[in-house]
Design a protein around this motif. Structure first.
Motif, mmCIF file in Angstrom:
data_model
loop_
_atom_site.group_PDB
_atom_site.id
_atom_site.type_symbol
_atom_site.label_atom_id
_atom_site.label_comp_id
_atom_site.label_asym_id
_atom_site.label_seq_id
_atom_site.Cartn_x
_atom_site.Cartn_y
_atom_site.Cartn_z
ATOM 1 N N GLU A 13 0.827 -1.200 0.000
ATOM 2 C CA GLU A 13 0.000 0.000 0.000
ATOM 3 C C GLU A 13 0.867 1.259 0.000
ATOM 4 O O GLU A 13 0.600 2.230 -0.729
ATOM 5 C CB GLU A 13 -0.932 -0.005 1.216
ATOM 6 C CG GLU A 13 -1.733 1.287 1.411
ATOM 7 C CD GLU A 13 -2.630 1.616 0.234
ATOM 8 O OE1 GLU A 13 -2.992 2.802 0.086
ATOM 9 O OE2 GLU A 13 -2.964 0.705 -0.550
ATOM 10 N N GLN A 14 1.925 1.246 0.818
ATOM 11 C CA GLN A 14 2.819 2.401 0.857
ATOM 12 C C GLN A 14 3.540 2.569 -0.483
ATOM 13 O O GLN A 14 3.697 3.688 -0.981
ATOM 14 C CB GLN A 14 3.836 2.236 1.989
ATOM 15 C CG GLN A 14 4.695 3.467 2.230
ATOM 16 C CD GLN A 14 5.630 3.296 3.414
ATOM 17 O OE1 GLN A 14 5.830 2.186 3.899
ATOM 18 N NE2 GLN A 14 6.198 4.390 3.876
ATOM 19 N N TRP A 15 3.940 1.463 -1.076
ATOM 20 C CA TRP A 15 4.631 1.502 -2.368
ATOM 21 C C TRP A 15 3.703 2.075 -3.431
ATOM 22 O O TRP A 15 4.118 2.842 -4.299
ATOM 23 C CB TRP A 15 5.088 0.100 -2.730
ATOM 24 C CG TRP A 15 5.907 -0.037 -3.977
ATOM 25 C CD1 TRP A 15 5.662 -0.860 -5.016
ATOM 26 C CD2 TRP A 15 7.126 0.651 -4.308
ATOM 27 N NE1 TRP A 15 6.632 -0.725 -5.985
ATOM 28 C CE2 TRP A 15 7.539 0.187 -5.570
ATOM 29 C CE3 TRP A 15 7.894 1.626 -3.662
ATOM 30 C CZ2 TRP A 15 8.683 0.667 -6.193
ATOM 31 C CZ3 TRP A 15 9.042 2.094 -4.297
ATOM 32 C CH2 TRP A 15 9.422 1.607 -5.540
ATOM 33 N N ARG A 16 2.406 1.719 -3.359
ATOM 34 C CA ARG A 16 1.446 2.254 -4.306
ATOM 35 C C ARG A 16 1.300 3.761 -4.139
ATOM 36 O O ARG A 16 1.230 4.511 -5.117
ATOM 37 C CB ARG A 16 0.091 1.556 -4.113
ATOM 38 C CG ARG A 16 -0.966 1.964 -5.134
ATOM 39 C CD ARG A 16 -2.335 1.448 -4.763
ATOM 40 N NE ARG A 16 -2.817 2.061 -3.530
ATOM 41 C CZ ARG A 16 -3.330 3.281 -3.454
ATOM 42 N NH1 ARG A 16 -3.404 4.042 -4.540
ATOM 43 N NH2 ARG A 16 -3.743 3.776 -2.305
ATOM 44 N N ARG A 17 1.273 4.229 -2.879
ATOM 45 C CA ARG A 17 1.082 5.663 -2.635
ATOM 46 C C ARG A 17 2.321 6.477 -2.994
ATOM 47 O O ARG A 17 2.213 7.665 -3.299
ATOM 48 C CB ARG A 17 0.716 5.883 -1.161
ATOM 49 C CG ARG A 17 -0.725 5.441 -0.839
ATOM 50 C CD ARG A 17 -1.163 5.880 0.549
ATOM 51 N NE ARG A 17 -0.524 5.081 1.600
ATOM 52 C CZ ARG A 17 0.417 5.511 2.432
ATOM 53 N NH1 ARG A 17 0.861 6.761 2.338
ATOM 54 N NH2 ARG A 17 0.914 4.719 3.355
ATOM 55 N N ILE A 18 3.484 5.849 -2.982
ATOM 56 C CA ILE A 18 4.712 6.576 -3.347
ATOM 57 C C ILE A 18 4.645 7.042 -4.794
ATOM 58 O O ILE A 18 5.103 8.136 -5.140
ATOM 59 C CB ILE A 18 5.952 5.693 -3.115
ATOM 60 C CG1 ILE A 18 6.216 5.536 -1.605
ATOM 61 C CG2 ILE A 18 7.190 6.283 -3.790
ATOM 62 C CD1 ILE A 18 7.299 4.542 -1.265
ATOM 63 N N ALA A 29 5.771 12.523 -1.031
ATOM 64 C CA ALA A 29 5.191 12.701 0.304
ATOM 65 C C ALA A 29 5.070 11.394 1.068
ATOM 66 O O ALA A 29 5.246 11.358 2.297
ATOM 67 C CB ALA A 29 3.818 13.367 0.179
ATOM 68 N N ALA A 30 4.775 10.288 0.357
ATOM 69 C CA ALA A 30 4.570 9.002 1.030
ATOM 70 C C ALA A 30 5.873 8.225 1.238
ATOM 71 O O ALA A 30 5.847 7.127 1.788
ATOM 72 C CB ALA A 30 3.590 8.148 0.235
ATOM 73 N N HIS A 31 6.991 8.784 0.806
ATOM 74 C CA HIS A 31 8.278 8.085 0.922
ATOM 75 C C HIS A 31 8.696 7.973 2.389
ATOM 76 O O HIS A 31 8.505 8.912 3.168
ATOM 77 C CB HIS A 31 9.355 8.846 0.139
ATOM 78 C CG HIS A 31 10.618 8.082 -0.068
ATOM 79 N ND1 HIS A 31 11.563 7.909 0.923
ATOM 80 C CD2 HIS A 31 11.097 7.441 -1.165
ATOM 81 C CE1 HIS A 31 12.564 7.202 0.438
ATOM 82 N NE2 HIS A 31 12.309 6.900 -0.825
ATOM 83 N N TRP A 47 11.926 13.693 -1.794
ATOM 84 C CA TRP A 47 11.177 12.448 -1.784
ATOM 85 C C TRP A 47 9.699 12.753 -2.020
ATOM 86 O O TRP A 47 9.213 13.817 -1.630
ATOM 87 C CB TRP A 47 11.283 11.750 -0.418
ATOM 88 C CG TRP A 47 12.604 11.135 -0.131
ATOM 89 C CD1 TRP A 47 13.396 10.449 -0.984
ATOM 90 C CD2 TRP A 47 13.287 11.144 1.131
ATOM 91 N NE1 TRP A 47 14.534 10.028 -0.347
ATOM 92 C CE2 TRP A 47 14.493 10.438 0.957
ATOM 93 C CE3 TRP A 47 12.989 11.670 2.398
ATOM 94 C CZ2 TRP A 47 15.391 10.246 1.980
ATOM 95 C CZ3 TRP A 47 13.889 11.472 3.417
ATOM 96 C CH2 TRP A 47 15.076 10.773 3.205
ATOM 97 N N GLN A 62 10.808 8.291 5.727
ATOM 98 C CA GLN A 62 11.790 9.295 6.136
ATOM 99 C C GLN A 62 13.073 8.593 6.575
ATOM 100 O O GLN A 62 13.063 7.778 7.486
ATOM 101 C CB GLN A 62 11.221 10.144 7.275
ATOM 102 C CG GLN A 62 9.992 10.951 6.865
ATOM 103 C CD GLN A 62 10.280 11.860 5.676
ATOM 104 O OE1 GLN A 62 11.200 12.686 5.711
ATOM 105 N NE2 GLN A 62 9.494 11.718 4.613
#
Length: 399
Positions: free
Chosen positions: A72-77, A113-115, A111, A117
Protein backbone atom coordinates in the motif's frame (compact mmCIF):
# COMPACT_ATOMS: atom_id res chain seq x y z
CA UNK A 1 26.12 -9.92 24.64
CA UNK A 2 26.82 -13.35 26.19
CA UNK A 3 29.18 -15.60 24.16
CA UNK A 4 26.44 -18.09 23.21
CA UNK A 5 24.17 -15.32 21.94
CA UNK A 6 27.05 -13.81 20.00
CA UNK A 7 27.81 -17.14 18.32
CA UNK A 8 24.12 -17.64 17.50
CA UNK A 9 23.91 -14.19 15.95
CA UNK A 10 27.07 -14.87 13.94
CA UNK A 11 25.72 -18.20 12.67
CA UNK A 12 22.44 -16.56 11.67
CA UNK A 13 24.33 -13.88 9.76
CA UNK A 14 26.47 -16.50 8.02
CA UNK A 15 23.32 -18.43 7.08
CA UNK A 16 21.78 -15.34 5.49
CA UNK A 17 24.96 -14.60 3.56
CA UNK A 18 25.20 -18.24 2.45
CA UNK A 19 21.62 -18.19 1.15
CA UNK A 20 22.32 -15.12 -0.95
CA UNK A 21 25.52 -16.60 -2.39
CA UNK A 22 23.95 -20.00 -3.11
CA UNK A 23 21.04 -18.33 -4.91
CA UNK A 24 23.55 -17.14 -7.51
CA UNK A 25 25.32 -20.49 -7.67
CA UNK A 26 22.03 -22.37 -8.24
CA UNK A 27 21.25 -20.16 -11.26
CA UNK A 28 17.81 -19.19 -9.97
CA UNK A 29 16.03 -16.56 -12.05
CA UNK A 30 17.54 -13.11 -11.66
CA UNK A 31 14.59 -11.56 -9.83
CA UNK A 32 14.69 -14.31 -7.18
CA UNK A 33 18.44 -13.91 -6.73
CA UNK A 34 18.25 -10.12 -6.41
CA UNK A 35 15.33 -10.36 -3.99
CA UNK A 36 17.29 -12.85 -1.83
CA UNK A 37 20.35 -10.60 -1.84
CA UNK A 38 18.25 -7.56 -0.94
CA UNK A 39 16.49 -9.33 1.94
CA UNK A 40 19.83 -10.68 3.22
CA UNK A 41 21.42 -7.21 3.11
CA UNK A 42 18.62 -5.70 5.17
CA UNK A 43 18.65 -8.49 7.77
CA UNK A 44 22.44 -8.83 8.03
CA UNK A 45 23.00 -5.12 8.61
CA UNK A 46 19.81 -4.55 10.60
CA UNK A 47 18.44 -1.77 8.38
CA UNK A 48 14.84 -0.66 8.36
CA UNK A 49 14.66 -0.25 4.59
CA UNK A 50 16.52 -1.74 1.64
CA UNK A 51 16.31 -1.19 -2.10
CA UNK A 52 18.08 -2.41 -5.24
CA UNK A 53 17.96 -0.46 -8.48
CA UNK A 54 19.04 -1.43 -12.01
CA UNK A 55 19.05 1.48 -14.51
CA UNK A 56 17.17 1.30 -17.79
CA UNK A 57 19.54 3.52 -19.76
CA UNK A 58 16.88 6.23 -20.10
CA UNK A 59 17.13 7.99 -16.74
CA UNK A 60 14.87 5.62 -14.80
CA UNK A 61 15.07 2.01 -13.62
CA UNK A 62 14.43 -1.30 -15.36
CA UNK A 63 14.18 -2.94 -11.92
CA UNK A 64 13.61 -1.35 -8.53
CA UNK A 65 13.10 -3.80 -5.67
CA UNK A 66 12.32 -2.72 -2.10
CA UNK A 67 12.19 -4.35 1.34
CA UNK A 68 10.53 -2.79 4.39
CA UNK A 69 7.81 -0.96 2.45
CA UNK A 70 4.26 -2.32 2.33
CA UNK A 71 2.41 -2.79 -0.97
CA UNK A 72 0.00 0.00 0.00
CA UNK A 73 2.82 2.40 0.86
CA UNK A 74 4.63 1.50 -2.37
CA UNK A 75 1.45 2.25 -4.31
CA UNK A 76 1.08 5.66 -2.63
CA UNK A 77 4.71 6.58 -3.35
CA UNK A 78 3.84 6.64 -7.04
CA UNK A 79 5.80 5.87 -10.24
CA UNK A 80 9.26 4.34 -10.24
CA UNK A 81 11.88 6.89 -9.18
CA UNK A 82 14.01 8.73 -11.69
CA UNK A 83 17.76 8.92 -11.30
CA UNK A 84 17.88 12.15 -9.30
CA UNK A 85 19.52 13.13 -6.01
CA UNK A 86 21.41 10.32 -4.28
CA UNK A 87 19.95 7.74 -6.67
CA UNK A 88 21.57 9.62 -9.52
CA UNK A 89 24.86 9.79 -7.61
CA UNK A 90 24.83 6.01 -7.13
CA UNK A 91 24.34 5.42 -10.85
CA UNK A 92 27.39 7.55 -11.67
CA UNK A 93 29.85 7.32 -8.76
CA UNK A 94 31.65 3.94 -8.36
CA UNK A 95 32.33 4.58 -4.64
CA UNK A 96 30.14 3.57 -1.67
CA UNK A 97 28.12 6.33 -0.02
CA UNK A 98 27.80 6.16 3.80
CA UNK A 99 25.92 9.07 5.37
CA UNK A 100 24.76 9.77 8.92
CA UNK A 101 21.93 11.97 7.59
CA UNK A 102 21.08 11.79 3.91
CA UNK A 103 18.84 14.86 4.08
CA UNK A 104 21.80 17.00 5.21
CA UNK A 105 23.89 16.05 2.19
CA UNK A 106 23.97 18.77 -0.51
CA UNK A 107 23.36 16.14 -3.18
CA UNK A 108 20.02 15.15 -1.62
CA UNK A 109 17.07 16.21 -3.74
CA UNK A 110 13.57 15.30 -2.54
CA UNK A 111 11.18 12.45 -1.78
CA UNK A 112 7.51 11.95 -2.62
CA UNK A 113 5.19 12.70 0.30
CA UNK A 114 4.57 9.00 1.03
CA UNK A 115 8.28 8.08 0.92
CA UNK A 116 9.77 6.71 4.20
CA UNK A 117 11.79 9.29 6.14
CA UNK A 118 15.44 8.28 6.18
CA UNK A 119 18.50 9.54 8.01
CA UNK A 120 21.24 6.96 7.94
CA UNK A 121 22.04 5.90 4.36
CA UNK A 122 24.39 3.31 2.92
CA UNK A 123 24.66 2.75 -0.81
CA UNK A 124 27.05 0.45 -2.67
CA UNK A 125 27.33 0.27 -6.47
CA UNK A 126 26.82 -3.04 -8.26
CA UNK A 127 29.69 -3.13 -10.72
CA UNK A 128 31.09 -5.26 -13.51
CA UNK A 129 34.61 -3.90 -13.70
CA UNK A 130 34.21 -0.16 -14.20
CA UNK A 131 30.62 -0.42 -15.44
CA UNK A 132 27.87 0.32 -12.91
CA UNK A 133 25.07 -2.22 -13.32
CA UNK A 134 22.98 -0.91 -10.42
CA UNK A 135 23.18 -0.18 -6.70
CA UNK A 136 22.18 -1.56 -3.29
CA UNK A 137 20.75 0.94 -0.80
CA UNK A 138 20.05 0.69 2.93
CA UNK A 139 18.22 3.23 5.08
CA UNK A 140 17.95 3.74 8.87
CA UNK A 141 19.87 1.62 11.34
CA UNK A 142 17.19 1.64 14.07
CA UNK A 143 13.48 0.87 13.88
CA UNK A 144 12.44 4.52 13.99
CA UNK A 145 15.21 5.99 11.89
CA UNK A 146 15.64 8.91 14.31
CA UNK A 147 18.33 7.63 16.68
CA UNK A 148 21.03 10.01 17.87
CA UNK A 149 24.17 9.75 15.78
CA UNK A 150 22.64 7.03 13.65
CA UNK A 151 25.12 5.80 11.06
CA UNK A 152 26.09 2.63 9.26
CA UNK A 153 29.52 1.20 10.05
CA UNK A 154 32.53 0.21 8.01
CA UNK A 155 31.61 -3.43 8.68
CA UNK A 156 28.12 -2.81 7.29
CA UNK A 157 29.69 -1.37 4.18
CA UNK A 158 31.95 -4.42 3.78
CA UNK A 159 28.96 -6.80 4.01
CA UNK A 160 27.03 -4.79 1.46
CA UNK A 161 29.98 -4.77 -0.94
CA UNK A 162 30.12 -8.59 -0.79
CA UNK A 163 26.42 -8.83 -1.58
CA UNK A 164 26.72 -6.23 -4.35
CA UNK A 165 29.45 -8.36 -5.96
CA UNK A 166 27.10 -11.34 -6.06
CA UNK A 167 24.32 -9.18 -7.44
CA UNK A 168 26.75 -8.21 -10.22
CA UNK A 169 27.26 -11.90 -11.04
CA UNK A 170 23.51 -12.46 -11.27
CA UNK A 171 23.01 -9.42 -13.52
CA UNK A 172 25.95 -10.42 -15.72
CA UNK A 173 24.49 -13.92 -16.13
CA UNK A 174 21.18 -12.36 -17.11
CA UNK A 175 22.92 -10.16 -19.69
CA UNK A 176 24.74 -13.11 -21.21
CA UNK A 177 21.54 -15.10 -21.50
CA UNK A 178 19.75 -12.15 -23.09
CA UNK A 179 22.53 -11.83 -25.67
CA UNK A 180 22.30 -15.56 -26.44
CA UNK A 181 18.54 -15.25 -26.79
CA UNK A 182 18.86 -12.26 -29.13
CA UNK A 183 21.37 -14.24 -31.20
CA UNK A 184 18.89 -17.12 -31.40
CA UNK A 185 16.16 -14.73 -32.57
CA UNK A 186 18.50 -13.25 -35.20
CA UNK A 187 19.38 -16.76 -36.40
CA UNK A 188 15.68 -17.64 -36.60
CA UNK A 189 14.94 -14.50 -38.60
CA UNK A 190 17.75 -15.38 -41.01
CA UNK A 191 16.30 -18.88 -41.44
CA UNK A 192 12.83 -17.44 -42.09
CA UNK A 193 14.35 -15.05 -44.64
CA UNK A 194 15.94 -17.97 -46.49
CA UNK A 195 12.67 -19.92 -46.51
CA UNK A 196 10.70 -16.92 -47.76
CA UNK A 197 13.34 -16.36 -50.43
CA UNK A 198 12.88 -19.96 -51.56
CA UNK A 199 9.09 -19.51 -51.71
CA UNK A 200 9.44 -16.39 -53.87
CA UNK A 201 12.04 -18.15 -56.02
CA UNK A 202 9.52 -20.94 -56.73
CA UNK A 203 6.98 -18.40 -57.93
CA UNK A 204 9.57 -16.78 -60.20
CA UNK A 205 10.49 -20.20 -61.61
CA UNK A 206 6.81 -20.88 -62.37
CA UNK A 207 6.60 -17.43 -63.93
CA UNK A 208 9.49 -18.20 -66.28
CA UNK A 209 7.98 -21.53 -67.38
CA UNK A 210 4.64 -19.86 -68.06
CA UNK A 211 6.29 -17.20 -70.20
CA UNK A 212 8.08 -19.89 -72.20
CA UNK A 213 4.82 -21.75 -72.72
CA UNK A 214 3.09 -18.56 -73.91
CA UNK A 215 5.90 -17.84 -76.36
CA UNK A 216 5.59 -21.30 -77.91
CA UNK A 217 1.83 -20.84 -78.43
CA UNK A 218 1.76 -17.32 -79.91
CA UNK A 219 1.86 -18.48 -83.55
CA UNK A 220 -0.19 -21.69 -83.35
CA UNK A 221 -2.69 -21.11 -80.51
CA UNK A 222 -3.03 -17.39 -79.81
CA UNK A 223 -6.05 -17.84 -77.50
CA UNK A 224 -4.15 -20.20 -75.18
CA UNK A 225 -1.14 -17.89 -75.39
CA UNK A 226 -3.26 -15.00 -74.12
CA UNK A 227 -4.45 -17.19 -71.22
CA UNK A 228 -0.86 -18.01 -70.35
CA UNK A 229 0.10 -14.35 -70.46
CA UNK A 230 -2.78 -13.49 -68.11
CA UNK A 231 -1.42 -16.10 -65.73
CA UNK A 232 2.00 -14.47 -66.04
CA UNK A 233 0.55 -11.21 -64.83
CA UNK A 234 -1.12 -12.91 -61.84
CA UNK A 235 2.07 -14.77 -60.88
CA UNK A 236 4.14 -11.60 -61.19
CA UNK A 237 1.74 -9.73 -58.89
CA UNK A 238 1.83 -12.55 -56.32
CA UNK A 239 5.65 -12.68 -56.37
CA UNK A 240 5.98 -8.92 -55.97
CA UNK A 241 3.49 -8.87 -53.10
CA UNK A 242 5.17 -11.82 -51.37
CA UNK A 243 8.61 -10.26 -51.65
CA UNK A 244 7.47 -6.83 -50.47
CA UNK A 245 5.65 -8.29 -47.46
CA UNK A 246 8.58 -10.52 -46.53
CA UNK A 247 11.09 -7.68 -46.64
CA UNK A 248 8.84 -5.42 -44.58
CA UNK A 249 7.99 -7.97 -41.92
CA UNK A 250 11.54 -9.22 -41.46
CA UNK A 251 12.66 -5.77 -40.40
CA UNK A 252 13.30 -5.23 -36.69
CA UNK A 253 10.07 -4.59 -34.74
CA UNK A 254 8.98 -0.96 -34.70
CA UNK A 255 6.88 -0.76 -31.54
CA UNK A 256 6.85 3.02 -31.48
CA UNK A 257 5.69 3.30 -35.09
CA UNK A 258 3.38 0.30 -35.48
CA UNK A 259 2.14 -0.26 -31.93
CA UNK A 260 2.14 -3.57 -30.08
CA UNK A 261 -0.82 -5.23 -31.82
CA UNK A 262 0.36 -4.43 -35.36
CA UNK A 263 3.94 -5.48 -34.55
CA UNK A 264 2.70 -8.86 -33.30
CA UNK A 265 0.39 -9.25 -36.29
CA UNK A 266 3.27 -8.69 -38.73
CA UNK A 267 5.61 -11.09 -36.95
CA UNK A 268 2.98 -13.83 -36.69
CA UNK A 269 2.12 -13.41 -40.39
CA UNK A 270 5.68 -13.92 -41.55
CA UNK A 271 6.23 -16.90 -39.22
CA UNK A 272 2.98 -18.53 -40.36
CA UNK A 273 3.82 -18.12 -44.04
CA UNK A 274 7.33 -19.48 -43.66
CA UNK A 275 6.40 -22.56 -41.61
CA UNK A 276 3.16 -23.39 -43.43
CA UNK A 277 5.04 -23.43 -46.75
CA UNK A 278 7.10 -26.36 -45.42
CA UNK A 279 4.37 -28.35 -43.72
CA UNK A 280 4.85 -26.74 -40.32
CA UNK A 281 2.22 -25.48 -37.89
CA UNK A 282 -0.23 -22.75 -38.78
CA UNK A 283 0.23 -19.65 -36.61
CA UNK A 284 -2.61 -17.18 -36.03
CA UNK A 285 -3.01 -13.88 -34.17
CA UNK A 286 -6.14 -12.24 -32.74
CA UNK A 287 -6.49 -8.89 -30.96
CA UNK A 288 -9.64 -7.84 -29.06
CA UNK A 289 -9.47 -4.89 -28.39
CA UNK A 290 -5.88 -3.55 -28.48
CA UNK A 291 -4.48 -2.47 -25.11
CA UNK A 292 -2.79 0.87 -24.46
CA UNK A 293 0.32 0.27 -22.37
CA UNK A 294 3.46 2.19 -21.37
CA UNK A 295 6.43 1.54 -23.73
CA UNK A 296 8.23 -0.65 -21.16
CA UNK A 297 5.14 -2.87 -20.83
CA UNK A 298 4.75 -3.09 -24.62
CA UNK A 299 8.34 -4.29 -24.83
CA UNK A 300 7.76 -6.97 -22.18
CA UNK A 301 4.64 -8.29 -23.91
CA UNK A 302 6.43 -8.41 -27.29
CA UNK A 303 9.45 -10.25 -25.88
CA UNK A 304 7.32 -12.79 -24.02
CA UNK A 305 5.27 -13.39 -27.17
CA UNK A 306 8.45 -13.95 -29.19
CA UNK A 307 9.89 -16.31 -26.58
CA UNK A 308 6.67 -18.32 -26.22
CA UNK A 309 6.25 -18.60 -30.01
CA UNK A 310 9.89 -19.59 -30.46
CA UNK A 311 9.55 -22.33 -27.82
CA UNK A 312 6.34 -23.66 -29.38
CA UNK A 313 7.87 -23.81 -32.85
CA UNK A 314 10.98 -25.61 -31.60
CA UNK A 315 9.59 -28.01 -29.04
CA UNK A 316 5.80 -28.44 -29.23
CA UNK A 317 5.50 -30.37 -32.56
CA UNK A 318 2.16 -28.61 -32.88
CA UNK A 319 -0.27 -28.38 -35.77
CA UNK A 320 -1.52 -24.97 -34.68
CA UNK A 321 -0.29 -22.09 -32.51
CA UNK A 322 -2.65 -19.26 -31.56
CA UNK A 323 -1.67 -15.90 -30.08
CA UNK A 324 -4.23 -13.48 -28.67
CA UNK A 325 -3.79 -10.04 -27.15
CA UNK A 326 -6.61 -8.26 -25.33
CA UNK A 327 -7.03 -5.24 -23.11
CA UNK A 328 -8.24 -6.13 -19.60
CA UNK A 329 -11.57 -4.36 -19.16
CA UNK A 330 -12.96 -2.97 -15.93
CA UNK A 331 -15.52 -5.81 -15.92
CA UNK A 332 -12.79 -8.45 -16.08
CA UNK A 333 -12.27 -10.50 -12.92
CA UNK A 334 -8.57 -9.61 -12.99
CA UNK A 335 -9.08 -5.87 -13.47
CA UNK A 336 -8.49 -5.31 -9.76
CA UNK A 337 -4.96 -6.70 -10.09
CA UNK A 338 -4.16 -5.44 -13.59
CA UNK A 339 -6.19 -2.25 -14.11
CA UNK A 340 -6.10 -1.00 -17.69
CA UNK A 341 -3.63 -3.77 -18.47
CA UNK A 342 -3.30 -6.47 -21.09
CA UNK A 343 -3.51 -10.24 -21.40
CA UNK A 344 -1.38 -12.19 -23.88
CA UNK A 345 -2.18 -15.87 -24.46
CA UNK A 346 -0.01 -18.21 -26.56
CA UNK A 347 -1.68 -21.61 -27.03
CA UNK A 348 -0.50 -24.67 -28.98
CA UNK A 349 -1.95 -28.14 -29.58
CA UNK A 350 1.42 -29.86 -29.33
CA UNK A 351 2.98 -32.55 -27.15
CA UNK A 352 2.88 -30.48 -23.94
CA UNK A 353 5.02 -31.21 -20.89
CA UNK A 354 4.79 -31.63 -17.14
CA UNK A 355 4.59 -28.02 -15.93
CA UNK A 356 5.24 -29.17 -12.35
CA UNK A 357 8.68 -30.58 -13.10
CA UNK A 358 9.80 -28.77 -16.26
CA UNK A 359 9.11 -25.17 -15.34
CA UNK A 360 12.72 -24.10 -14.80
CA UNK A 361 13.82 -24.00 -18.44
CA UNK A 362 15.66 -20.86 -19.47
CA UNK A 363 12.82 -19.78 -21.76
CA UNK A 364 10.24 -19.89 -18.96
CA UNK A 365 12.64 -18.28 -16.49
CA UNK A 366 13.24 -15.42 -18.92
CA UNK A 367 9.50 -14.91 -19.47
CA UNK A 368 8.80 -14.92 -15.72
CA UNK A 369 11.55 -12.36 -15.14
CA UNK A 370 10.12 -10.08 -17.80
CA UNK A 371 6.66 -10.35 -16.26
CA UNK A 372 8.07 -9.61 -12.80
CA UNK A 373 9.95 -6.56 -14.07
CA UNK A 374 6.65 -4.72 -14.72
CA UNK A 375 4.63 -6.22 -11.88
CA UNK A 376 2.89 -8.71 -14.16
CA UNK A 377 2.08 -12.39 -13.85
CA UNK A 378 3.04 -15.34 -16.07
CA UNK A 379 0.96 -18.52 -15.90
CA UNK A 380 1.93 -21.80 -17.58
CA UNK A 381 -0.66 -24.55 -18.11
CA UNK A 382 0.63 -27.73 -19.70
CA UNK A 383 0.23 -31.50 -19.55
CA UNK A 384 1.94 -34.22 -21.58
CA UNK A 385 -0.05 -34.80 -24.75
CA UNK A 386 -2.43 -31.88 -24.13
CA UNK A 387 -0.55 -28.88 -25.49
CA UNK A 388 0.65 -25.77 -23.68
CA UNK A 389 -0.86 -22.41 -22.75
CA UNK A 390 1.33 -19.45 -21.79
CA UNK A 391 -0.61 -16.53 -20.31
CA UNK A 392 0.91 -13.15 -19.49
CA UNK A 393 -1.00 -10.42 -17.64
CA UNK A 394 0.52 -6.98 -17.16
CA UNK A 395 -0.89 -3.86 -15.47
CA UNK A 396 -1.56 -0.68 -17.36
CA UNK A 397 0.96 1.39 -15.36
CA UNK A 398 3.77 0.84 -12.89
CA UNK A 399 3.62 -2.62 -11.30
Amino acid sequence: MPPNQGRAAGLAAMSELSEAVLAVARHLDTSTVLRTILRSARELVGAEYAALGVPDGAGSFARFLVEGVSDEQWRRIGPLPRQHGMLGVMMQDPHPQRLADITADPRFNWWPAAHPQLRGFLGVPIRDGQEILGALFLGNTDPDGVGEGECFTQEDEAVLEILAAHAAIALTHARLYERERELAITTERARLARELHDAVAQKLFALRLTVQAAQSLIETEPTRAREQLAQVGALATEAATELSTAVGELRAPDLAGDGLAETLRKQVAVVDRAHAAHGGPRVAFRCCPPPHLPPTHDQVVLRVAQEALHNALRHAHAQRIDLSLCAISEQDAEAEHFPGGARLVVRDDGVGFDAGTSGRGLGLVSMRERADSVGGRLTVRAKPGEGTVIELEVPGGRG
